[in-house]
Design an enzyme around this catalytic site. Sequence first.
Site, PDB file in Angstrom:
ATOM      1  N   CYS A  23       0.831  -1.212   0.000  1.00 29.71           N
ATOM      2  CA  CYS A  23       0.000   0.000   0.000  1.00 29.71           C
ATOM      3  C   CYS A  23       0.865   1.262   0.000  1.00 29.71           C
ATOM      4  O   CYS A  23       1.609   1.515   0.950  1.00 29.71           O
ATOM      5  CB  CYS A  23      -0.899  -0.069   1.242  1.00 29.71           C
ATOM      6  SG  CYS A  23      -1.628   1.474   1.744  1.00 29.71           S
ATOM      7  N   CYS A  26       0.260   3.696   2.856  1.00 29.64           N
ATOM      8  CA  CYS A  26       0.805   3.133   4.108  1.00 29.64           C
ATOM      9  C   CYS A  26       2.295   3.455   4.212  1.00 29.64           C
ATOM     10  O   CYS A  26       2.790   3.767   5.299  1.00 29.64           O
ATOM     11  CB  CYS A  26       0.605   1.620   4.150  1.00 29.64           C
ATOM     12  SG  CYS A  26      -1.120   1.097   4.100  1.00 29.64           S
TER      13      CYS A  26
END
Length: 99
Positions: A23, A26
Amino acid sequence: MAKFSELINKDTPVLIDFYATWCGPCQTMMPVLDQLKKDLGEKVTILKIDVDKNQALAAQFQVRGVPAFMIFKNGTQQWRGSGVQPLHELKSQLAKYMN
């Protein structure tokens, strides 16, 4: 490792970061969380949970997208947010629950 319920059942706020290694947002949050830990030290616990390795836990907390953040204190969820969060927002939310 301690059980999840033990980790969130603290008198100090626990910030949980549900993330995934693939991600992008993230990855963006990593230096923000590092700075948060530097700034707040022992006043807060930051717990990173990989949703791919902890699918049951992610499902239990209805994590639909990552990054997802939750603040727990004394075992009770106090706040929830998702997506990239600015440092000042996380600090502001955590400050509400610090002794």
